[in-house]
Design an enzyme around this catalytic site. Structure first.
Site, PDB file in Angstrom:
ATOM      1  CB  CYS A 132      -8.329 -19.196  33.268  1.00 38.94           C
ATOM      2  SG  CYS A 132      -7.544 -19.519  34.864  1.00 38.94           S
ATOM      3  CB  CYS A 166      -0.381 -19.589  33.361  1.00 37.11           C
ATOM      4  SG  CYS A 166      -1.161 -19.908  34.971  1.00 37.11           S
ATOM      5  CB  CYS A 200      -2.340 -20.840  30.029  1.00 36.75           C
ATOM      6  SG  CYS A 200      -3.852 -21.845  30.002  1.00 36.75           S
ATOM      7  CB  CYS A 217      -6.925 -36.380  33.046  1.00 39.70           C
ATOM      8  SG  CYS A 217      -6.327 -34.944  33.931  1.00 39.70           S
ATOM      9  CB  CYS A 250      -6.619 -37.792  36.602  1.00 43.47           C
ATOM     10  SG  CYS A 250      -5.406 -36.475  36.827  1.00 43.47           S
ATOM     11  CB  CYS A 277      -0.858 -36.182  38.215  1.00 44.40           C
ATOM     12  SG  CYS A 277      -0.358 -35.846  36.511  1.00 44.40           S
ATOM     13  NE  ARG A 280       0.157 -38.954  31.608  1.00 43.70           N
ATOM     14  CZ  ARG A 280      -0.468 -38.710  32.752  1.00 43.70           C
ATOM     15  NH1 ARG A 280      -0.699 -37.483  33.122  1.00 43.70           N
ATOM     16  NH2 ARG A 280      -0.864 -39.692  33.521  1.00 43.70           N
TER      17      ARG A 280
END
Ligand code: SAM
Ligand code: DTB
Ligand code: SF4
Length: 348
Positions: free
Chosen positions: A54, A58, A61, A98, A129, A189, A261
């Site tokens: 990616c 972040c 991550c 998801c 999702c 979400c 969640r």
């Protein structure tokens, strides 16, 4: 039922977080019982459909290309693999599937491929999702047309702490994508991560920003940072577990109808801590031994935990709108392995 508030002041939210623990839990549990079956937990399974590589930064991550975490960049999974994994998740008792991609945002050429996955998962009778990064209005519409029920896009942390964690896109970008998702008619979400070195006031800021969105997200994932070697946040001082429970409790109080969640970080939590979180109002989990790239409790452990706590899995009629959901309860049979679980659905 009381109307939902969207005008929380930071001081209101902080005052809740500051309550004596027993007072906070009693209040959160009362709100939980007023709006939900306190013994029912919604069960979602995650699959990384495009792992690693990616371009974003972040700091938490493992999939950011710029950090050496051992996660290799892979191509988008073939449709058949996604169908196989969703079928396995359904057989194990998950009701929502998801699909996550390590993208800043999908390229327009990726959208029809993901749309085909969404159609296939929907056809299995599961809620769908996806979490693919930032979406344009037209991308959100295409995903909705394919049958996408929920879009996961987290604000991650308080607005004032955001730039300490992510520099390659802004807090407002997240709000814009959430707006496109709502406009396309999908459920949101949206939650965040705690344990990234933020202060209690900043945890209040995250919760305040979530509750003050134009609509409370239907699903609110509260992630506890999974520290991955090679990411800038590896080595962050561990969050006091009671502080995590407080965060769940306040999410429950200020977003009373949302599903809260208990998300990343469960593999490092004791059964007792998870039980406290369920009491405080958490009523959804990720189920299956992997999140996207990191571990999650194995299904047998979760089945045993549910049985020990008298919790049953909540199944929602995929055709019904969440607000008017025709709910049935499903037992994840304790003691069975993933491929031999039977779900006895019975009217609520
Ligand atoms: N790339 C897309 C995006 O960021 O919007 C979707 C996938 S991304 C992995 C989804 C969410 O996973 C992030 O917003 C973050 O909240 C959560 N996450 C990622 N790494 C995590 C970690 N190490 N611990 C806890 N949560 C994490
Ligand atoms: C969310 O809030 N948590 C999930 C899901 N949405 C996509 C992701 C957790 C990822 C944890 C790190 C990993 O497994 O790579
Ligand atoms: Fe990329 Fe999403 Fe990870 Fe950020 S959280 S680095 S956008 S995969």
């Amino acid at each position: 039922m009381s109307s939902l508030r969207h005008d929380w002041a930071r001081s209101d939210v902080l005052a809740l977080l500051d309550l004596p623990f027993a007072d906070l839990l009693q209040r959160a549990h009362g709100v939980h019982r007023a709006h939900h079956d306190a013994n029912a937990v919604q069960v979602s399974t995650l699959l990384s459909i495009k792992t690693g590589g990616c371009p974003e930064d972040c700091a938490y991550c493992p999939q950011a290309a710029r950090y050496s975490t051992g996660v290799e960049a892979e191509k988008l999974l073939p449709l058949e693999t996604v169908i196989e994994r969703a079928s396995q998740a359904k057989a194990a008792g998950a009701t929502r599937f998801c699909m996550g991609a390590a993208w800043r945002s999908p390229k327009d050429r990726d959208v029809p491929k993901v749309a085909a996955m969404i159609r296939a998962v929907h056809a299995l009778g599961m809620e769908t999702c996806a979490t693919l990064g930032m979406l344009s209005e037209s991308q959100a519409e295409s995903l909705r047309e394919a049958g996408l029920d929920y879009y996961n896009h987290n604000i991650d942390t308080a607005p004032e702490f955001y730039a300490d964690v992510i520099k390659t896109r802004e807090f407002q970008d997240r709000l814009d994508t959430l707006g496109h998702v709502r406009k396309a008619g999908m459920k949101t979400c949206c939650g965040g991560i705690v344990g990234m070195g933020e202060s209690r006031a900043q945890r209040a800021g995250l919760l305040q920003a979530l509750a003050n969105l134009p609509e409370h997200p239907q699903s609110v994932p509260i992630n506890r940072l999974v520290q991955v070697e090679g990411t800038p946040l590896a080595g962050t001082a561990l969050l006091d577990p009671f502080e995590f429970v407080r965060t769940v409790a306040v999410a429950r109080i200020i977003m009373p109808r949302s599903m809260v969640r208990l998300s990343a970080g469960r593999a490092e939590m004791s059964d007792e801590l998870q039980a406290l979180c369920f009491f405080a109002g958490a009523n959804s989990i990720f189920y299956g031994e992997k999140l996207l790239t990191t571990g999650n409790p194995d299904v047998h452990a979760d089945q045993q935990l549910f049985a020990r706590l008298g919790i049953h899995a909540l199944q929602i009629d995929v055709e019904a709108d969440a607000a008017h959901a025709n709910t049935v309860h499903a037992d994840i049979t304790e003691g069975a392995c993933a491929d031999e679980v039977s779900i006895a659905a019975m009217p609520a």
